[in-house]
Each structure stands twice: as structure tokens, then as C-alpha cells.
Design a protein around this motif. Sequence first.
Motif, short mmCIF file in Angstrom:
data_model
loop_
_atom_site.label_atom_id
_atom_site.label_comp_id
_atom_site.label_asym_id
_atom_site.label_seq_id
_atom_site.Cartn_x
_atom_site.Cartn_y
_atom_site.Cartn_z
N LEU A 378 0.85 -1.20 0.00
CA LEU A 378 0.00 0.00 0.00
C LEU A 378 0.88 1.23 0.00
N ILE A 379 0.70 2.06 -1.03
CA ILE A 379 1.48 3.30 -1.16
C ILE A 379 0.52 4.47 -0.98
N SER A 380 0.64 5.18 0.11
CA SER A 380 -0.25 6.29 0.42
C SER A 380 0.15 7.53 -0.38
N PRO A 381 -0.82 8.42 -0.62
CA PRO A 381 -0.47 9.68 -1.29
C PRO A 381 0.12 10.68 -0.30
N ILE A 382 0.84 11.62 -0.83
CA ILE A 382 1.34 12.70 0.03
C ILE A 382 0.17 13.54 0.49
N LEU A 383 0.37 14.31 1.53
CA LEU A 383 -0.69 15.19 2.00
C LEU A 383 -0.99 16.25 0.95
N PRO A 384 -2.28 16.57 0.76
CA PRO A 384 -2.62 17.55 -0.29
C PRO A 384 -2.27 18.99 0.08
N LYS A 385 -1.79 19.18 1.28
CA LYS A 385 -1.46 20.53 1.72
C LYS A 385 -0.32 21.10 0.88
N ARG A 386 -0.52 22.33 0.42
CA ARG A 386 0.50 22.98 -0.41
C ARG A 386 1.41 23.86 0.45
N HIS A 387 2.56 24.15 -0.08
CA HIS A 387 3.56 24.91 0.67
C HIS A 387 4.05 26.09 -0.16
N ASN A 388 4.78 26.98 0.54
CA ASN A 388 5.52 28.08 -0.08
C ASN A 388 4.62 29.08 -0.79
N TYR A 389 3.51 29.45 -0.14
CA TYR A 389 2.64 30.47 -0.73
C TYR A 389 1.95 31.25 0.38
#
Length: 806
Positions: A378-389
Motif C-alpha cells: 500500500l502506497i499512500s499519497p502525500i498530503l494535499p497541503k500545499r507549501h511556499n505560498y
Amino acid sequence: MCKYNIKPLGDAIRDWNPAPLGKFFLKLFVCLFVLTLPSIGLKGDVSTGMQDVIEKVKSDPELTQQAQKILKEQDLTKTPEEEDTILNKKTLLSKDTSNLPSIIEQMFSENTPLEVQRNISQFGYNIFETSNKFSPAELTPVPPEYVIGPNDEIIISIWGKVQETFKVEVDRDGKIILPKVGAVYVWGLKFSELEPLIYKQLEQHYTNLQLSVTMGSLRSIKVFVLGEVKYPGSYTMSALATSFYALFSAGGPTKLGSMRNIKVISGSSEKPIDLYDILLYGSKKSDYFLNSGDIIYVPSIGRIAGIAGSVKRPAIYELSSKETLSDLIKMAGDVTPVGYLKRIQIERIEAHKQKIVTELKFDKSSENFEIEDGDFVLISPILPKRHNYVALSGNIYRPGEYTIKPNFRIKDLIEEAEGIRPGTYMKRAEISRFKADKTQEIIPINLEAALQGDSSNNILLSEWDTIKVYAETEVFPTKYVVVSGAVKKPDKYTLTPNMTIGDLIFKAGGYIFNADPKASEFCRILSGKIPKTASIDLNDPFSLNIKLQPSDWVFVRANTKWSELPYVTLTGEVLHPGTYMISPNEKLASIIKRAGGFTDKAFLSGAVLTRKDVKEQEIKATQDFLNSTRKNLLQQSTMIQNASLTDAENKQGQELIKRYESSIDLISQIGVPGRIQIDLTSPKAQSFNISLKGGDSLHIPEIPSAVQIIGCVYNPSAIIYNEGKSLSWYVKEVGGLTPEGDKARMYVLQASGRINKGSKIGKGDIIVVPAKLSIHRPKGEIIKDAAQVLYQLGFAAIAIYGIMNK
């Protein structure tokens, strides 16, 4: 001795005749068997034989419904939570996923799933769903590697000194007969080897030889497809068919069959087939031409592993040897860009006892992690939270999100957003910032000072800061003024600097036709004080130039004399029918003259003038009449019920009550015209001097040619007018009175709306013959009173009906 004819279970079910037991037992048996089949774990002939039964269940809605019902009731011991879990799984499995977003589409969606979807299917088996439509192309060129065999037809064309074309067929011994040469053995040769061999044999007998060798009709072969396939058996096909085609013909491997360890058994030799070669890499290296008698055997599925989550092709894959984690990910199309490689979970079944979970990073050290049978990756997705803005909103030209740059401050952000809009509140803006403990704080700044470069306000921005710039209207309440009354757009309007009453009237679209600006009112509301109201003349420039303050109210009164548009409508036999505006106290004669007078077809005796206020009065009078008669009806009904009457008398009374109610319903359904009786037959008639009112309507009908007879006659109808004929003559023409007709109470409703009791008949008149009033009870007045009221009510209904149908 007892003999038993034992069939495989699947064939027994397929051949079973349910007629003796009836359809109910068929349903019960089939549904229970289909539902319990997966749990039994039967293989081979049972699953093959059951295919027809399952298809019958699917195609019969009644059987399908019965199966679903049994499925719900087969285990009543489950808790509600377990039932919900099962239901959710069934819904997920039965849902049509053809239109659902793919793993790639989800990657760019705002709603990227954080949980790994575990409902994966076995890879590759669905490709055989189109097996009935798959067939090898008979007209395809014969490939060079095609192996020559018995019954193949070979076409040989030679030219040079001799030109000739002849066909030869490979016999069962594998030889062909060439002219002048004799027998040549070709069985087992590849097609690419055939032409050089024939050329070598013929050149000894021909000089200057040119040669072309092609294949004619090809032999048919019979092969056997056995093992874990949907339709095992023998298949006859073209010699061009390959092992892939044979598998397609047999429906492909079942989900218990292997996709990677298939064998082609030809005599004593075996060739391996790995369908993953073509499914994953497009390679046909394990696709072979077949010979008659070859066997394609599909064994049970081998070692398997599943992979789900952020890979391009999540599925259950069959392992062929010692595949590693890197190999499995490669089979799944590789990890998507949103796959989180710092934490990969592997569920493993340990010694057929328990399931354990292992976590690892996917790097060079874990690439060679060996995958075992039954592993689930099982490969989970990265968190959808965006950075650097940072985000900017409010009264600016380009709100949105902006990338943080080195030493990025408020002034820099505003400049990138192309500045603030007019009407911005400059004394305060707010920054919403996440603190170290993940809570938010609000940092107020002076926007004007920040844009001037003040260091205490032009602060350095941090990741995820949200900056809000306010408009003055958000800080200060909007100031309004109100205009109402006789203007085109009465409403509440925003107060602008130096706005006057004249400006407000202009915004409201000006006055309507019946406005009386001289009688307007102006109200000013001051905080904490009683509102002051004054009459103003809006025709006076001084009043129009009064400057408004917040909450001022201007009311423009209407002239009640012109509360509605003063027009009348002329229809029928006038020269110019239509709508006409009228002046105050304009007479009927004047409007007729403006309309060009009457036509030569005008029937002046039947002229109808209707007026709104008369109609309103008639509606009220009719309603009062109906209310009083309903009250009288209730009283009469009560008296009949309480009186000491015989059954016949009581029945007679109730019938009268019912007729009474029907008459009330008849009158309530008849519209009221609002007619004024007029006489236009003489140029000096007083009716021409009637003063008109707005909304009046004058209709001049065409000269009628008939007289109408209604009521208790044998044939109620219209009779062509015959000058000089009496009332009795017209009644006789329609068959005379019925036994219920009351000759003494006949009357004539004239075209003018008047009622005539005499016998003189004119064009357009209506002869009304009412029913007799028959009272059979010699004593008491209860029924007689009810009958009398009923008669009067019916009389009124007929009169109104006659007027309405003029």
C-alpha cells in the motif's frame, strides 16, 4: 443391481428439468446454490456447468430479486455495524467505475483521497471479455515464420522462357509434387524457407527462371485448450491462429488460472507463455503458431501480490519468480508523482496464521525487498497541503495565492497584485498566521503605513499567511436614502456625496403618469430624535436641490383622480374597433364618433356596455345572495331532518335540497359581466349621454338571425327569426313544452338585457321556459318553502346564464 448415472455437478444443474417441482423450488434451489457456491470453493466442471445457471439468474429479474432477498436473509446474526460494512462493500463493488476519475485525474483534483482504496482487481483478466469478437485476419499476409504443414495450398508462378502458374497441396506425408521435379518434402519448413527450396529444385529444369511462391488456402488445425479457462475443450481454427487466439477463443484464463505459467504442449516439447509479456510490454515473444493436436494448458494461478494506492495501475499481480518491490511497482506502472515513498506498508501473511504489517522507505536499500506470496503493498499519497505560498484577498485588483520570495513583505505582495482598488480602508488590514502550536493569530497592520515602507507595518510574510484588505463599505455601514410612491423605480438607494432630492428622483426613473409632485412629503430621521416630516413641492427647484442625509425618505403622492389609465375598449360592429384614451367626462356618443360610428351590420338593440365598478357590485351582490341561500338551505335541511315526515316525504325533501345545492353551484360558476343596460336604437336616446369611465368596454354585436329557446322544451335550440311570430309559435317550433314546463311563468330575455313578460319577440331574444313547481305534500310548509326558494334560485341562475351568453 442398481446403476447410477453420475454426471458432473455443473452438468446436472444445467440439465435439470424443474417442471415437476414448480418454479418456486427452482428459484429457491438456484438462488441458494449460486449464493453459496463461492463459499464452497468448487472448481473445474462445477464452475463451468454453473455458468449457464448464473446467466439465467442474471437475465431473469424475478430470480435476481429472489437471490438478493436470500442474500440479505442468509445471516441474521450480523450486527448493524457489520451489515453496514458489508453493504458499503457491495455498493462499491457493484458501482459502475467507467466514469469515475482515474488515479491520474484524482492527482490533480482538489479532493485527492488520503486513504488507500483497497478494492483492487486481478490484472489482465478483463482483456478476454471481448473474446467472441476476436478472430485472426484470414486475409493477412502469411508471416515468414509460418510453418508449412499438410493441406496447405502453395501457389507457384514462374516466368522467363516459360510462363506458368500452378497450385500444389501439401499431402499428409508432407510433400508436394513439382512438374519435372517430382516430390519435394516441405512439412516443417518455414514460409521464408519455401521459395529458395522450390527455386533450387526447378532451376535444374528451367533456364532463365524467375519465381514467386505464395500461400493459397491454409489448413485448419484442431487444438485443445485445457485447465483453468472459462470454456475448456477442443477448437478448430485457421493455421494462422496463434496461442493467444486459442486462449481468446476459450474465454481466457479464469481468475483461478495462471496468466504467466501457461504451456503449449506440442508432442514431447513444451513452450512457455507469459501473458504479461504482451500486456505489460507489448512483446509477442511467447505467442506461437500452433499445429494440429497441440495442447494449451492453463494451470492454477501461482504466487500473487497486490499493490494499491498511488501507483498508475493498482491491481493484483501474479509473480513468476523472485520479484522484488521494485519489480512489483514497475508492473503497476510505477508510482504516481503524489505517491509518498517515505512510508510504504506491506501486509504479509505469516505462516498461514496471521497478517503482519511492515513499513519501509522506498530507496536503494529497499528496492530489492523480496515480495512473497500474498503480500499486499500500500502506497499512500502525500498530503494535499500545499507549501511556499501566501494568500491575498479583499479590495485589490488581483486577489489570489502568491509564491513566497526571499524577504517577501506586505508592500511586495500588494505590488504583485497590481495594487489596491479605490475605496480601500487604509487604516487597517489583517494577517491571519499559523503559530508554532498550529493555532491561528490575527496581526493587524496599518495598510497606508505599510505601503509607505514603515518597517513596523510592512512586515515579513510567512508561509500560509492570509492577508485581508478591507473596503470602506465593509468597515463603515452603507448610507442609504429611500424614495417611494409614484415613481418608476421606488427603492432604497446608496447615498453619494452632495446627493439631492432631484438626484434621487432621477435614479428612481422619474415620475409615473399619475404622480402629483406638488403633494410630496420629505422625512428626515436623526439619531435619538423624533423623525421630522414636511410637505414639499417637487416642482419647485428649491425642493429638488435639498441635499440628502442618511436615511432620508421622499414620498411622491399619486393623484387618485388618475389612479388608472383612462381608456375604454370598443369591439364589434364599429368602423374602427380598439382601445381609446378618454378625456374627463367624455360621453359615449363622443367615443363612438371617434371610432367612426357603427357599421351597417351593427345590432344596436344588443349593445353591451360593461363597467368595472358595476361588476364589483354585482360580484358582491351575487356572493351575498349565495351566502344567504346557503344559510337558508342549512335551515331547511335541519327542519326536514327534525320534522315528522313519512319516508316518501323525507325523500322528496332531500331531493329538493340536492337540486337546491346544484343550483347554488351553477350560480357560483357563472361569471358576472358588470353590464349596464343601454338603448342605442334611437340617435336621441339618453344612453348616448352616459359619461365614460376608465376601463369601460362597449361591444356592438352583429345583427342576429335567430331566437334562442331554452328550458323545459323538447328541443332547446335556436330558431331563425320570423318577424311577427308570437312566443307560442317559437315554442311550438321546438316541439312544445315538456310536462315539467311552466307555461304561466315563461318570459323573454331581450337582447338589451331587459326581461319581457309579453309575447312580442325580437331578433336575438331568448325565450326561457322554467320548470313547474310541484308540491305533493298536502300538509306542512317545510318542503313547500324549500321548493319555493329552489324555484327562485333556478330563475336567477337562468337569468344570469342568459345575460352571460349574449
